[in-house]
Scaffold this active site. Structure first.
Site, PDB file in Angstrom:
ATOM      1  N   LYS A  94      27.396  82.892  68.090  1.00  0.00           N
ATOM      2  CA  LYS A  94      26.671  84.211  68.353  1.00  0.00           C
ATOM      3  C   LYS A  94      26.084  84.590  66.893  1.00  0.00           C
ATOM      4  CE  LYS A  94      28.266  86.566  72.527  1.00  0.00           C
ATOM      5  NZ  LYS A  94      29.529  85.770  72.709  1.00  0.00           N
TER       6      LYS A  94
ATOM      7  N   GLU B  82      26.325  96.284  72.050  1.00  0.00           N
ATOM      8  CA  GLU B  82      27.185  95.994  73.197  1.00  0.00           C
ATOM      9  C   GLU B  82      28.172  94.671  72.623  1.00  0.00           C
ATOM     10  OE1 GLU B  82      24.453  95.075  73.621  1.00  0.00           O
ATOM     11  OE2 GLU B  82      24.831  92.923  73.954  1.00  0.00           O
TER      12      GLU B  82
ATOM     13  N   SER C 131      31.080  76.536  72.483  1.00  0.00           N
ATOM     14  CA  SER C 131      30.622  77.587  71.929  1.00  0.00           C
ATOM     15  C   SER C 131      31.362  78.527  71.000  1.00  0.00           C
ATOM     16  CB  SER C 131      30.135  78.560  73.096  1.00  0.00           C
ATOM     17  OG  SER C 131      31.045  78.769  74.011  1.00  0.00           O
TER      18      SER C 131
HETATM   19  C1  LIG Z   1      29.703  85.374  74.289  1.00  0.00           C
HETATM   20  C2  LIG Z   1      30.147  84.056  74.454  1.00  0.00           C
HETATM   21  C3  LIG Z   1      29.741  83.243  75.369  1.00  0.00           C
HETATM   22  C4  LIG Z   1      29.046  83.636  76.521  1.00  0.00           C
HETATM   23  O1  LIG Z   1      27.640  84.112  76.051  1.00  0.00           O
HETATM   24  P1  LIG Z   1      26.526  83.119  76.261  1.00  0.00           P
HETATM   25  O2  LIG Z   1      25.061  84.231  75.932  1.00  0.00           O
HETATM   26  O3  LIG Z   1      26.276  82.841  77.550  1.00  0.00           O
HETATM   27  O4  LIG Z   1      26.461  82.077  75.305  1.00  0.00           O
HETATM   28  C5  LIG Z   1      30.309  82.068  75.437  1.00  0.00           C
HETATM   29  N1  LIG Z   1      31.152  81.375  74.449  1.00  0.00           N
HETATM   30  C6  LIG Z   1      31.723  82.282  73.544  1.00  0.00           C
HETATM   31  C7  LIG Z   1      32.502  81.725  72.602  1.00  0.00           C
HETATM   32  C8  LIG Z   1      31.084  83.556  73.356  1.00  0.00           C
HETATM   33  O5  LIG Z   1      31.608  84.253  72.378  1.00  0.00           O
END
Ligand SMILES: *Cc1c(COP(=O)(O)O)cnc(C)c1O
Length: 401
Positions: free
Chosen positions: A93, A115, A387
């Site tokens: 993010k 948010e 992610s």
């Molecule tokens: C917020 C988050 C997601 C989901 O958000 P996307 O916009 O779908 O990428 C996925 N993995 C992690 C670690 C997150 O913090």
């Protein structure tokens, strides 16, 4: 497969999805954001500043790791991980938060409003605000505040103000409503910084552009370690869809690379039957609808209102999905599949024990899907977008025992 255009039209439409559906007063503000973004996105100074931040502050490029033990266990495809867990703050993010904050600075704004679900976007934005010396106000559902207390503490330490949202299901959807309402009142001095490839134009394209660094790096790095070959399959979890759009964008033009978005099936056993409130699989079960100022696939209840959603991973429980995903699904370029809570928790432990990498519960959905596919794909390669890291989920996972 229909031909793909990878930018939206001037109205921000990805095919029949996307666009902007706002009150006139909010639209005026968002138009200013769009004008500024369109002007600045190709500006050499803006690009150079962002590049500097990525390298010397975020710690990019993040590596690709071959998951040797995990691959050996399934005995089929070789599984690789793009390590967004190693990006500063522990998830992808920050890639779009630093971009959005830099844009805010160029627009002369003093404050960032947003948010957050799992708290990862809030932490990333609070980090960006601290870096740029801005104020930060984060709206978060009461349920998530309780579940994600380490992230709430981090945001506070970083200097952000937390607004706890008590409406409705008290999770991400209500937090977005609350943040929108706050932004309307302060749009002169604040910028609303959305946390995924959702919301009104230009957010879906802007967040995707900022996240596409993941795909650009991954493509180059993968070729470097595989004698110039590309991965056969690329897998990412999909909440709003930003980490997935980021990695997919590196490979959309490569027709031989199969792309998979993994949606949270929550308490469902399989993706055959929709039980409202038990999952957050918006592509699998959604219908065209408008929420939070954009049109996409939307989960609805019996009355046509946005459905309550659920996933063990707070960052995935959103009743809609980025409009570009809706288009990629429609034209068949990306396969949308699912993983449920149990599979995600199993993958959480498996990756931790076999590779020494504790994944976020969100990312564990992608790992689960990859391991399910791997056995049937001998000689092939799967690249998973990891992610984020799972430190934030430790207390919660331990409480499941
Ligand atoms: C917020 C988050 C997601 C989901 O958000 P996307 O916009 O779908 O990428 C996925 N993995 C992690 C670690 C997150 O913090």
């Amino acid at each position: 497969m229909k031909k793909l255009t990878n930018t939206p039209d001037e109205q921000g439409k990805f095919g029949q999805y996307g666009g902007s559906f706002l009150s006139p007063e909010l639209q005026r503000e968002i138009d200013k954001v769009n004008d500024c973004y369109q002007r600045i996105k190709n500006d050499a100074e803006f690009i150079a500043e962002l590049k500097y931040i990525r390298k010397y502050y975020q710690g990019r490029p993040t590596p690709i790791t071959f998951a040797r033990n995990l691959s050996a266990k399934y005995g089929g495809a070789a599984i690789y991980l793009k390590r967004e867990d190693l990006n500063h703050t522990g998830a992808h993010k920050l890639n779009h938060c630093m971009g959005e904050a830099l844009l805010a600075k160029k627009m002369g704004k003093k404050k960032l409003i947003a948010e957050t679900g799992a708290g990862q976007h809030g932490v990333a934005l609070a980090t960006a605000a601290a870096y740029f010396g801005m104020e930060c106000e984060i709206h978060m559902g009461e349920v998530d505040v309780k579940k994600e207390s380490p992230n709430v503490a981090r945001m506070k330490v970083l200097g952000a103000k937390i607004v706890v949202v008590h409406e409705g299901a008290k999770t991400l959807k209500e937090a977005v409503d609350s943040a929108f309402a706050a932004y309307v009142k302060e749009a002169d001095t604040a910028l609303y910084a959305i946390g995924s490839v959702v919301g009104p134009h230009p957010f879906p394209v802007m967040v995707r552009d900022f996240q596409s660094i993941v795909g650009r790096e991954a493509r180059e790095q993968f070729m470097e370690i595989s004698d110039g070959r590309l991965p056969d399959h690329v897998v990412a979890c999909v909440g709003g869809g930003s980490n997935a759009m980021g990695i997919f964008h590196g490979f959309l033009g490569d027709e031989n690379v199969q792309l998979y978005g993994v949606e949270p099936l929550g308490r469902l056993k399989t993706a055959d039957k929709n039980i409202v409130g038990e999952h957050a699989a918006s592509v699998a079960f959604g219908k065209k609808g408008i929420l939070h100022g954009f049109e996409s696939l939307l989960l609805t209840d019996g009355n046509g209102d946005p459905a309550p959603v659920y996933s063990i991973a707070s960052g995935l429980d959103y009743p809609s999905v980025g409009p570009e995903h809706a288009l990629l699904h429609e034209i068949g370029r990306v396969n949308y599949i699912g993983a449920n809570d149990d599979e995600a928790v199993a993958a959480f432990y498996e990756l931790s024990k076999l590779e020494g990498i504790i994944p976020a519960l969100e990312s564990a959905h992608a790992v689960a899907a990859a391991t399910r596919m791997a056995a049937n794909l001998p000689g092939q390669t799967i690249l998973v977008n990891l992610s984020g890291r799972g430190d934030k989920d430790m207390d919660f996972v331990m409480s499941l025992k």
